[in-house]
Each structure stands twice: as C-alpha cells, then as structure tokens.
Design a protein around this motif. Structure first.
Motif, mmCIF file in Angstrom:
data_model
loop_
_atom_site.group_PDB
_atom_site.id
_atom_site.type_symbol
_atom_site.label_atom_id
_atom_site.label_comp_id
_atom_site.label_asym_id
_atom_site.label_seq_id
_atom_site.Cartn_x
_atom_site.Cartn_y
_atom_site.Cartn_z
ATOM 1 N N THR A 1 1.091 -1.110 0.464
ATOM 2 C CA THR A 1 -0.016 0.176 0.221
ATOM 3 C C THR A 1 0.870 1.032 -0.068
ATOM 4 O O THR A 1 0.910 2.271 -0.877
ATOM 5 C CB THR A 1 -0.980 0.254 0.970
ATOM 6 O OG1 THR A 1 -0.672 -0.014 1.905
ATOM 7 C CG2 THR A 1 -2.069 -0.858 1.107
ATOM 8 N N MET A 2 2.249 0.833 0.879
ATOM 9 C CA MET A 2 3.013 2.478 0.270
ATOM 10 C C MET A 2 3.388 2.601 -0.802
ATOM 11 O O MET A 2 3.325 3.346 -1.442
ATOM 12 C CB MET A 2 4.373 2.235 1.270
ATOM 13 C CG MET A 2 3.745 2.492 2.703
ATOM 14 S SD MET A 2 5.762 2.771 3.443
ATOM 15 C CE MET A 2 6.394 0.995 3.635
ATOM 16 N N LEU A 3 3.340 1.671 -1.826
ATOM 17 C CA LEU A 3 3.910 1.485 -3.357
ATOM 18 C C LEU A 3 2.416 2.190 -3.770
ATOM 19 O O LEU A 3 2.320 3.155 -4.414
ATOM 20 C CB LEU A 3 4.643 0.388 -3.878
ATOM 21 C CG LEU A 3 5.026 -0.225 -3.036
ATOM 22 C CD1 LEU A 3 6.030 -2.608 -4.012
ATOM 23 C CD2 LEU A 3 6.822 1.113 -3.265
ATOM 24 N N LEU A 4 1.566 2.270 -3.292
ATOM 25 C CA LEU A 4 0.200 2.528 -4.542
ATOM 26 C C LEU A 4 -0.068 3.773 -3.720
ATOM 27 O O LEU A 4 0.020 4.366 -5.303
ATOM 28 C CB LEU A 4 -0.783 1.367 -3.665
ATOM 29 C CG LEU A 4 -2.385 2.064 -3.943
ATOM 30 C CD1 LEU A 4 -2.256 1.728 -6.095
ATOM 31 C CD2 LEU A 4 -3.199 1.164 -3.465
ATOM 32 N N ALA A 5 0.310 3.864 -2.477
ATOM 33 C CA ALA A 5 0.065 5.314 -2.801
ATOM 34 C C ALA A 5 1.098 6.274 -3.157
ATOM 35 O O ALA A 5 0.802 7.683 -3.694
ATOM 36 C CB ALA A 5 0.287 5.230 -0.725
ATOM 37 N N ILE A 6 2.651 6.409 -3.235
ATOM 38 C CA ILE A 6 3.543 6.432 -4.032
ATOM 39 C C ILE A 6 2.963 7.130 -5.310
ATOM 40 O O ILE A 6 3.151 7.966 -6.227
ATOM 41 C CB ILE A 6 4.901 5.532 -3.953
ATOM 42 C CG1 ILE A 6 5.122 6.450 -2.228
ATOM 43 C CG2 ILE A 6 5.825 7.041 -5.156
ATOM 44 C CD1 ILE A 6 6.593 5.338 -2.066
ATOM 45 N N ALA A 7 2.263 5.878 -5.965
ATOM 46 C CA ALA A 7 2.117 5.835 -7.659
ATOM 47 C C ALA A 7 0.617 6.470 -7.136
ATOM 48 O O ALA A 7 1.123 7.448 -8.512
ATOM 49 C CB ALA A 7 1.511 4.489 -7.526
ATOM 50 N N VAL A 8 -0.037 6.999 -6.739
ATOM 51 C CA VAL A 8 -1.325 7.615 -6.588
ATOM 52 C C VAL A 8 -1.431 9.193 -6.357
ATOM 53 O O VAL A 8 -1.239 9.995 -7.148
ATOM 54 C CB VAL A 8 -2.535 7.298 -5.350
ATOM 55 C CG1 VAL A 8 -3.356 8.904 -4.886
ATOM 56 C CG2 VAL A 8 -2.861 6.406 -5.600
ATOM 57 N N VAL A 9 -0.191 9.672 -5.884
ATOM 58 C CA VAL A 9 0.863 10.527 -5.414
ATOM 59 C C VAL A 9 1.317 11.309 -6.649
ATOM 60 O O VAL A 9 1.160 12.629 -7.486
ATOM 61 C CB VAL A 9 1.640 10.634 -4.678
ATOM 62 C CG1 VAL A 9 2.500 12.065 -4.330
ATOM 63 C CG2 VAL A 9 1.243 10.743 -3.223
ATOM 64 N N ILE A 10 2.023 10.526 -7.338
ATOM 65 C CA ILE A 10 2.758 10.804 -8.674
ATOM 66 C C ILE A 10 1.971 11.160 -10.309
ATOM 67 O O ILE A 10 1.647 12.215 -10.208
ATOM 68 C CB ILE A 10 3.471 10.048 -9.145
ATOM 69 C CG1 ILE A 10 5.233 9.181 -8.031
ATOM 70 C CG2 ILE A 10 4.175 9.811 -10.329
ATOM 71 C CD1 ILE A 10 6.052 8.347 -8.777
ATOM 72 N N PHE A 11 0.774 10.246 -9.876
ATOM 73 C CA PHE A 11 -0.572 10.577 -10.423
ATOM 74 C C PHE A 11 -1.348 11.959 -10.540
ATOM 75 O O PHE A 11 -1.181 12.779 -11.494
ATOM 76 C CB PHE A 11 -1.655 9.499 -10.645
ATOM 77 C CG PHE A 11 -2.611 9.738 -11.286
ATOM 78 C CD1 PHE A 11 -2.451 9.872 -12.645
ATOM 79 C CD2 PHE A 11 -3.668 9.420 -10.921
ATOM 80 C CE1 PHE A 11 -4.059 9.601 -12.948
ATOM 81 C CE2 PHE A 11 -4.932 9.947 -11.213
ATOM 82 C CZ PHE A 11 -5.436 10.015 -12.365
ATOM 83 N N GLY A 12 -0.969 12.303 -8.988
ATOM 84 C CA GLY A 12 -2.272 13.970 -9.063
ATOM 85 C C GLY A 12 -0.921 14.476 -9.410
ATOM 86 O O GLY A 12 -1.840 15.698 -9.392
ATOM 87 N N VAL A 13 0.427 14.506 -9.345
ATOM 88 C CA VAL A 13 1.502 15.524 -9.429
ATOM 89 C C VAL A 13 1.403 15.571 -11.013
ATOM 90 O O VAL A 13 1.141 16.737 -11.486
ATOM 91 C CB VAL A 13 2.985 15.197 -9.024
ATOM 92 C CG1 VAL A 13 3.604 16.259 -10.150
ATOM 93 C CG2 VAL A 13 3.103 15.179 -7.588
ATOM 94 N N TRP A 14 1.258 14.301 -11.643
ATOM 95 C CA TRP A 14 1.051 14.833 -13.413
ATOM 96 C C TRP A 14 -0.105 15.262 -13.792
ATOM 97 O O TRP A 14 -0.532 15.605 -14.812
ATOM 98 C CB TRP A 14 0.584 13.130 -14.043
ATOM 99 C CG TRP A 14 0.795 12.799 -15.163
ATOM 100 C CD1 TRP A 14 2.073 12.743 -16.286
ATOM 101 C CD2 TRP A 14 -0.169 12.600 -15.921
ATOM 102 N NE1 TRP A 14 0.887 12.056 -17.360
ATOM 103 C CE2 TRP A 14 -0.307 12.574 -17.419
ATOM 104 C CE3 TRP A 14 -1.816 12.195 -15.420
ATOM 105 C CZ2 TRP A 14 -1.316 12.102 -18.436
ATOM 106 C CZ3 TRP A 14 -2.605 12.166 -16.881
ATOM 107 C CH2 TRP A 14 -1.962 11.866 -17.820
#
Length: 264
Positions: A17-30
């Motif tokens: 879920t930490m990896l998922l959270a990082i992916a969600v943040v990156i998607f938000g920045v994108w």
C-alpha cells in the motif's frame, strides 16, 4: 492467527500500500501538470489521499517490522477512522443519489432528466451560481456539444442517436419545446415554442451558449454525477471489506506483539 503470520502479512500488505500511495501521489502531480483547470481541481484530493495512505501504511509497516504494539495501536486507530469515514461517505452517497429518474420521450432513444427530480443537495449545489459558472466553463471546454455534428453526419443518424445525459440536457433544447432539428448542432428557433418551459428561451445555437444555462443541463450533470458516484460507492464497499480484513490481521499482529513484549 499465529504471531509470525499476522506480523508478516501486516508488514507486506502495508509495504504494497506504500507503493500504491506513492503511485497515487505521482498520478496527482501528473494531473496537475497535464490537465486544464477543470481536472486540476481533482489533484488536491488525489494527492491528499495518497499522502494519507502512505502515512498510515508506513506506521503499520514499521509497527509490524519492529513488532511494536504502540505503533500498531496508532495504525489501528487511524485505520478505524478511515473505515468509519468510508462507511459514512458511502451511506451519504447512496442517500444523495437515490432520487432522479429519467423520463422517456416518444421517438427518442435516450431519457431526459428534470432537475426537480434530484435530491435537495444536488439542487443546492447546481443552483449555486458560483458552482455552476465553474462547471459551465468546463462543459464548454469539453467540446461534447460541438462533437455531435462530427459523430452524427445526417439528421437521420442524429434522431436515432443515444445521447448521454449531458449531451441530451446541455446540447439541445428539451423536446417539449418543439423546435425542429436542422442537424446535430442546430435547431430552427423561428418556431414558437409549444411549452412555457424557460429552457426553451435559454437555448441558443451558439457554441458558447447552447443550453448550458438550462435546468435540463444541470439535470444532465446531476445524472452524470449520480452515475459516477454510484461507481465510487460500490468501489468503497469493496474497499471497506478489504480494509476490515486488514484491520482484523492488524489486530492479531498488535495482540501478538503485546504478548511478545510482556513475555520479554
């Protein structure tokens, strides 16, 4: 569940879920750098969600890794509040989206929606001039109405079309007005409307006006939001069940860590 098993499962679930959270943040920045202002409004909630998931996950991961009952307690408390929040939000979504059924019109393959059929929350939000002006700008930019003439080349194709709620409500006058369609983007407004509906006067063939100020357009947006929110609510139900299982495993890990600490 055994001591080693519960802490192992909790550790790896939270690592994922930490990896998922990082992916969600990156998607938000994108999203914030690649979309217009209409979709940029979603970036703050997306990035915030990713940050919350990351924080909770790292507390759970460290608690399971070190078998620290205090960290696991903090993890379980935060997870409990997340579960309560998801439950409350999901129930409210089902209540708010419970009303609003379309009206079938003879000769049309789609339904027309009326704003008064929806819940009071939708009425309040969509009748707020500030909210609607912001949504209207997004509707004009979306080019949905302008693309109808490209999708339906002939009047016959247009009359057989199955329009979306937004297309039906924002791109054309209500059928009760009686305006004859010239093509997919123009109506003959020289005809006197056969209905006292104010939307008949609001509609214009101009690309920037169309029926964007009509109650029928607000109703189309409400139906679109209702459909999207129902999908989110169903996802939340699945997420709630998964998090309940994770919560149960976390409780086992916390209890086993406490036993280990007392024995030590």
């Amino acid at each position: 569940m055994g001591m080693g098993t519960s802490t192992f499962v909790t550790r790896w679930i939270n690592f994922l879920t930490m990896l998922l959270a990082i992916a969600v943040v990156i998607f938000g920045v994108w999203m914030s750098s690649h979309h217009d202002t209409c979709r940029k409004s979603l970036t703050v909630p997306v990035i915030s969600l990713g940050a919350v998931i990351f924080f909770i996950s790292i507390v759970g991961f460290l608690g399971a890794l070190k078998r620290n009952s205090i960290l696991l307690w903090i993890y379980l408390i935060m997870l409990f509040f997340v579960l309560v929040g998801i439950l409350v939000f999901t129930v409210l979504v089902f209540i708010v989206t419970n009303n609003g059924t379309g009206h079938s019109v003879t000769g049309l393959r789609y339904k027309e929606y009326q704003l008064q059929d929806f819940s009071s929350w939708f009425l309040k939000e969509l009748n707020n001039s500030h909210n609607w002006e912001r949504l209207k700008v997004c509707l004009v930019k979306s080019e949905d109405c302008n693309n109808l003439s490209k999708k339906y080349k002939t009047l016959k194709e247009y009359k057989l079309a199955k329009l979306s709620p937004i297309e039906a409500g924002c791109c054309r006058p209500p059928s009760q007005c009686g305006y004859p369609a010239v093509n997919a983007s123009h109506y003959d407004l020289t005809f006197h409307p056969v209905s006292p509906n104010n939307d008949c006067k609001r509609y214009k063939n101009s690309r920037a006006i169309k029926c964007y100020d009509c109650d029928s357009c607000k109703a189309g947006v409400a139906q679109y939001m209702k459909t999207e929110w129902r999908v989110v609510a169903i996802f939340n139900v699945v997420l709630f069940v998964v998090l309940c299982i994770i919560y149960f495993v976390g409780c086992c890990a916390r209890r086993n860590a406490a036993r280990r600490h007392s024995k030590g």
